[in-house]
Scaffold this motif. Structure first.
Motif, mmCIF file in Angstrom:
data_model
loop_
_atom_site.group_PDB
_atom_site.id
_atom_site.type_symbol
_atom_site.label_atom_id
_atom_site.label_comp_id
_atom_site.label_asym_id
_atom_site.label_seq_id
_atom_site.Cartn_x
_atom_site.Cartn_y
_atom_site.Cartn_z
ATOM 1 N N ALA A 47 0.854 -1.188 0.000
ATOM 2 C CA ALA A 47 0.000 0.000 0.000
ATOM 3 C C ALA A 47 0.888 1.236 0.000
ATOM 4 C CB ALA A 47 -0.913 0.012 1.218
ATOM 5 N N GLY A 51 -2.578 5.356 -0.890
ATOM 6 C CA GLY A 51 -3.594 4.318 -0.792
ATOM 7 C C GLY A 51 -3.614 3.348 -1.962
ATOM 8 N N ILE A 53 -2.925 0.243 -4.070
ATOM 9 C CA ILE A 53 -2.550 -1.113 -3.690
ATOM 10 C C ILE A 53 -1.917 -1.822 -4.887
ATOM 11 C CG2 ILE A 53 -3.417 -3.344 -2.875
ATOM 12 C CD1 ILE A 53 -3.762 -1.162 -0.789
ATOM 13 N N TYR A 77 5.533 3.117 2.835
ATOM 14 C CA TYR A 77 4.811 2.077 2.102
ATOM 15 C C TYR A 77 4.659 0.895 3.054
ATOM 16 C CZ TYR A 77 5.612 4.431 -2.377
ATOM 17 O OH TYR A 77 5.610 5.316 -3.412
#
Length: 132
Positions: A47, A51, A53, A77
């Motif tokens: 992540a 935000g 992914i 991260y």
């Protein structure tokens, strides 16, 4: 979906295999693990600070997350790593799927979380600042 969310923190903690101890390593643009003996079928979910992914899967050997320098954001991260160990555990409630004898054992899962820091577009080792 996060394994912690799917199983709850207590169940996820119980999944950790004590016999395996991968060590996180990095260079300026990649994160991987050493001491990878006994692990396979690994997925690392990363992540980014915004935000986003990303997932990296490796059937054998360590998964390697490569930082995309064009889209790299400075910050922390976070990652979670899931893999199968060589160790077998009993399936307490096997499911009969109608395709013969149900499986009675499975590979013991391995799970760990961690983080790494990106500064000026590269992965760094943060300084350990101590107050005197």
């Amino acid at each position: 979906m996060s394994l912690i969310v799917a199983l709850g923190l207590g169940a996820a903690t119980a999944l950790v295999a004590n016999t395996v101890d991968p060590v996180q390593q990095h260079n300026s643009n990649a994160v991987w693990f050493e001491n990878w003996i006994g692990l396979s079928n690994a997925t690392m979910v990363v992540a980014a600070p915004n935000g986003k992914i990303s997932q990296v899967h490796a059937v054998s050997g360590t998964p390697v997350y490569e930082l995309d320098r064009a889209e790299a954001m400075d910050g922390v991260y976070r990652f979670e790593l899931r893999a199968a160990t060589d160790e077998k555990v009993e399936i307490v409630n096997p499911i009969d799927n109608g395709r013969g004898n149900p499986e009675t054992s499975m590979a013991k899962p391995f799970y760990m979380t961690g983080h790494f820091v990106v500064s000026r577009g590269v992965i760094i080792t943060p300084e350990d600042i101590k107050e005197e």
